[in-house]
Every structure is written in structure tokens, then in C-alpha cells.
Design a protein around this motif. Structure first.
Motif, PDB file in Angstrom:
ATOM      1  N   ALA A 205       1.086  -1.191  -0.046  1.00 16.06           N
ATOM      2  CA  ALA A 205       0.129  -0.231  -0.255  1.00 16.06           C
ATOM      3  C   ALA A 205       1.166   1.466   0.151  1.00 16.06           C
ATOM      4  N   PRO A 206       0.739   2.230  -1.453  1.00 13.87           N
ATOM      5  CA  PRO A 206       2.017   3.376  -0.847  1.00 13.87           C
ATOM      6  C   PRO A 206       1.351   4.359   0.615  1.00 13.87           C
ATOM      7  N   LEU A 207       2.591   5.498   0.346  1.00 10.70           N
ATOM      8  CA  LEU A 207       2.505   5.792   1.942  1.00 10.70           C
ATOM      9  C   LEU A 207       2.529   7.082   1.818  1.00 10.70           C
ATOM     10  N   LEU A 208       1.809   7.879   1.903  1.00  8.84           N
ATOM     11  CA  LEU A 208       2.084   9.456   1.700  1.00  8.84           C
ATOM     12  C   LEU A 208       2.042   9.812   3.972  1.00  8.84           C
ATOM     13  N   LYS A 209       3.591  11.715   3.287  1.00  7.77           N
ATOM     14  CA  LYS A 209       3.161  11.975   4.427  1.00  7.77           C
ATOM     15  C   LYS A 209       2.398  13.199   4.615  1.00  7.77           C
ATOM     16  N   ILE A 210       1.511  13.678   5.355  1.00  5.76           N
ATOM     17  CA  ILE A 210       1.059  14.577   5.518  1.00  5.76           C
ATOM     18  C   ILE A 210       1.345  15.785   5.890  1.00  5.76           C
ATOM     19  N   THR A 211       1.146  16.487   6.422  1.00  9.09           N
ATOM     20  CA  THR A 211       1.040  17.764   7.782  1.00  9.09           C
ATOM     21  C   THR A 211      -0.859  17.716   7.821  1.00  9.09           C
ATOM     22  N   LEU A 212      -0.720  17.817   9.098  1.00 11.87           N
ATOM     23  CA  LEU A 212      -2.039  18.390   9.480  1.00 11.87           C
ATOM     24  C   LEU A 212      -1.990  19.492   9.716  1.00 11.87           C
ATOM     25  N   LYS A 213      -3.105  20.072   9.582  1.00 12.49           N
ATOM     26  CA  LYS A 213      -3.403  21.622  10.505  1.00 12.49           C
ATOM     27  C   LYS A 213      -2.621  21.986  11.629  1.00 12.49           C
TER      28      LYS A 213
ATOM     29  N   GLY B 286      11.186   1.147   3.012  1.00 12.90           N
ATOM     30  CA  GLY B 286      12.211   1.452   4.412  1.00 12.90           C
ATOM     31  C   GLY B 286      11.247   2.518   4.910  1.00 12.90           C
ATOM     32  N   ARG B 287      10.037   2.896   4.601  1.00  8.09           N
ATOM     33  CA  ARG B 287       9.098   4.284   4.415  1.00  8.09           C
ATOM     34  C   ARG B 287       8.537   4.664   6.434  1.00  8.09           C
ATOM     35  N   THR B 288       8.372   5.378   6.280  1.00  9.93           N
ATOM     36  CA  THR B 288       8.159   6.336   7.639  1.00  9.93           C
ATOM     37  C   THR B 288       7.011   6.090   8.296  1.00  9.93           C
ATOM     38  N   HIS B 289       7.224   5.307   8.929  1.00 12.43           N
ATOM     39  CA  HIS B 289       5.680   5.221  10.032  1.00 12.43           C
ATOM     40  C   HIS B 289       5.031   3.367   9.261  1.00 12.43           C
TER      41      HIS B 289
ATOM     42  N   GLY C  73       1.253   8.255  -2.721  1.00 12.18           N
ATOM     43  CA  GLY C  73       2.541   7.830  -2.187  1.00 12.18           C
ATOM     44  C   GLY C  73       3.634   6.564  -2.657  1.00 12.18           C
ATOM     45  N   LYS C  74       4.290   7.397  -1.642  1.00 17.18           N
ATOM     46  CA  LYS C  74       5.467   6.086  -2.223  1.00 17.18           C
ATOM     47  C   LYS C  74       5.281   4.653  -2.254  1.00 17.18           C
ATOM     48  N   PRO C  75       5.576   3.349  -2.637  1.00 11.68           N
ATOM     49  CA  PRO C  75       5.311   2.506  -3.127  1.00 11.68           C
ATOM     50  C   PRO C  75       6.104   2.015  -1.802  1.00 11.68           C
ATOM     51  N   SER C  76       4.813   0.460  -1.034  1.00 13.37           N
ATOM     52  CA  SER C  76       5.610   0.446   0.208  1.00 13.37           C
ATOM     53  C   SER C  76       5.425  -1.416   0.268  1.00 13.37           C
ATOM     54  N   GLU C  77       5.451  -1.934   0.736  1.00 14.29           N
ATOM     55  CA  GLU C  77       5.723  -3.289   1.077  1.00 14.29           C
ATOM     56  C   GLU C  77       5.802  -3.624   2.074  1.00 14.29           C
ATOM     57  N   THR C  78       5.254  -4.816   3.379  1.00 16.11           N
ATOM     58  CA  THR C  78       5.470  -5.612   4.621  1.00 16.11           C
ATOM     59  C   THR C  78       5.302  -6.695   4.370  1.00 16.11           C
ATOM     60  N   ARG C  79       5.609  -7.466   4.981  1.00 17.55           N
ATOM     61  CA  ARG C  79       4.946  -8.907   4.799  1.00 17.55           C
ATOM     62  C   ARG C  79       4.981  -9.179   6.866  1.00 17.55           C
TER      63      ARG C  79
END
Length: 319
Positions: free
Chosen positions: A196-204, A242-245, A216-222
Motif C-alpha cells: 500500500a503506497p504511503l504518503l506523508k501529510i501535515t495536518l492543520k 523503509g518508509r516512515t511509520h 504515495g511511495k510504493p511500500s511493502e511489508t510482509r
């Protein structure tokens, strides 16, 4: 070394997977906490910041394994910070958590609750503390990172050649990281891989979080089930990227958030875990497999679960 002297050293930073693609000006803004934007643009324009020994423009996008030269910067706000004292309990206890060490590497079982490096309101982290504990060591750099609230195996390089060797392994996915996480509910046996691709966002509010997003960036976890409990599951999570969170968000995306995750978990589940004594995120980097940078030997290093996590598991009903 006093704080002012500490700021007079040139830093050479190697770009990892998580910073690849970021503009150099934005990278410097987060790396040099408290430094005005005008000063950052000035040192870039004057050529004091270099990438791979070459001048760059503020809009330059960083590439994996780029080596960024960050010049010494004097800022009054930074001078007010206190370097960690080797006598501080939190710093000195790190020495007791070293699980392996040689001339090239330190393997630390990082405690939860301490950042890997200073910044974002944190005066110091693991790497600054280790530099105090090893004053004779000229080179000490993080090979990778762990979230502040995550415990477990953390690699630190003692030589630049070792750092590059380890970064090459991360880049070509030759290093295997295995985490343990206690998640809500019964993890499905067929759910072995999450892409599931992951995207960093900043809340208000200014808080930074990560979301599953097609942009987001391609991300894979087994994933692998280690033990089922009544109302929760202990899983092994092995991130391929190795994406954040990454593990935390992929678990939430699967409908099984990690216990006591203050960003991505569920209140009712967390409350039931806190009643049993859990007071931290149940995510632990349990094992790391890599090739030693000097001997080329394939190594496996492990960090046992902290006592409070082990105690929690004994209170849960196995199913």
C-alpha cells in the motif's frame, strides 16, 4: 567539547531511502533545526552546502546515497541547547543495551521513548548520547532509524566505509528487518503481504502523519503470525521498503492497529492494554540480518523484548 565547538564541525550526511526525492532546501530546514530559511538559502547559494562535492541549487532533489556536506552554522537558539552529559541515567544506560560491538559497528537495543537523533524539540537522541559515551570515536553515524516510541535493534557505523557498505545493503534490499508488534483483533492467516503506497501529510495542527494514498511511495511489508491471543495477535512484520511509520500504517490499513500507537491506534483497544500495564507502543525491532561490512559474514543480531512487553504477553489469554 562545548556546544559552540560542536556547531563548528562540518557534517557529511548520506541520503537514505526516506529522504530520496526531497528538495535540498527542505532537507536542510529539517536537519538544521532553528536555522532561519534565509541563512539556509545563503549557504546553498555561496556553495557551502555541497552534494557529492558539487555545488547545487536550492531546488535540487536528493538521490539515494547522495553525500551532503552541511557546513558549520552558528545560531544563538542552537547554542542554548545542552549536550547530553555522560553521567545522565538515560545516556549511561545505553551502554548497557549494546548487544554487539566491533571496530566497524555498534548494535544497540534502543529503549522506547528516546529519539535516534536530536531535533523537533528534542535536545539529543541516541547518536548524540553515543558520541558523548565514545569521545575518542571520530566517526559515529546512524545506519538507519527507528521511531522514538519503537524499541529494538539499531545499527550505528563506526567507520564511513561501514556506513556506505550498510547503506548499499539497504538500497539493494539485502538487509532483513524483523519486528514484533501486538495488534488489535485476529490477524487473518492469508494476510501475508501488504502493498500500500504511503504518503506523508501535515495536518492543520502541524502534526505530521502518514496515510495510505495512491499518490504515495510504493511500500511493502510482509507479515507472519507469531501467537494468537484473545482480542489481539502478536505478529512479525518485515518491511521490504523503509518508509516512515510503514509498519504502523500498514497494520492500521489492515484493520489491526498496533497497541498504544498514539497516532494510528484505536482508543478502546489501547485502554484495555493500558489496564494490563502497557504504557508504550508495542512495536519492537527484534532481529536484523545483514552482511558484515568487513568480513562479508552473514550476521543475525537480536534484541529481546523489553521486560514490560514480556510481562504483558503473560497476562494475555492464548487462543
Amino acid at each position: 567539547m562545548n556546544t559552540e565547538q560542536a556547531q563548528q564541525q562540518v557534517q557529511l550526511l548520506t541520503i537514505d531511502d526516506d529522504h530520496a526525492g526531497q528538495r535540498i532546501d527542505n532537507f536542510l530546514l529539517t536537519t538544521l533545526k532553528g536555522v532561519p530559511k534565509s541563512m539556509i538559502y545563503r549557504i546553498v547559494r555561496k556553495g557551502e552546502v555541497r552534494v557529492n562535492k558539487k555545488r547545487i541549487k536550492p531546488e535540487y532533489k536528493l538521490q539515494m546515497d547522495d553525500i551532503v556536506r552541511v557546513p558549520p552554522v552558528r545560531v544563538a537558539e542552537r547554542d542554548e541547547r545542552k549536550a547530553p552529559s555522560a553521567g545522565l541515567h538515560r545516556v549511561s544506560q545505553l551502554k548497557d543495551r549494546i548487544v554487539y560491538e566491533d571496530k566497524f559497528l555498534i548494535v544497540l537495543n534502543k529503549p522506547a521513548g528516546i529519539a535516534v537523533h536530536g531535533g523537533s524539540g528534542v535536545d539529543y537522541g541516541v547518536i548524540e548520547a553515543l558520541r558523548v559515551l565514545y569521545p575518542e570515536q571520530k566517526f559515529l553515524e546512524l545506519v538507519h532509524r527507528l521511531d522514538k516510541d519503537t524499541s529494538g535493534v539499531l545499527l550505528i557505523a563506526k567507520k564511513r566505509s561501514a556506513l556506505k557498505h550498510m547503506h548499499d545493503q539497504l538500497r539493494f534490499k539485502k538487509m532483513q528487518k524483523d519486528y514484533q508488534a501486538l495488534v488489535r483483533g485476529a490477524w487473518q492467516s492469508h494476510e501475508k503481504v501488504i502493498k500500500a503506497p504511503l504518503l506523508k501529510i501535515t495536518l492543520k495542527s502541524g502534526e505530521r502523519i502518514v496515510r495510505v494514498n495512491k499518490e504515495g511511495k510504493p511500500s511493502e511489508t510482509r507479515f507472519k503470525i507469531l501467537q494468537r491471543y484473545d482480542g489481539c495477535t502478536l505478529v512479525q512484520a518485515s518491511p521490504v521498503t523503509g518508509r516512515t511509520h510503514q509498519i504502523r500504517v500498514h497494520c492500521q490499513y489492515a484493520g489491526h492497529p498496533i497497541a498504544c500507537d498514539d497516532k494510528y491506534s484505536e482508543q478502546k483497544f489501547d485502554d484495555s492494554m493500558r489496564v494490563l500495564g502497557l504504557n508504550r507502543l508495542f512495536l519492537h525491532a527484534a532481529q536484523l540480518k545483514f552482511i558484515h561490512p568487513d568480513t562479508d559474514e552473514y550476521m543475525t543480531v537480536q534484541a529481546p523484548l523489553d521486560e514490560n512487553l514480556q510481562q504483558l504477553l503473560t497476562k494475555l489469554k492464548r487462543v
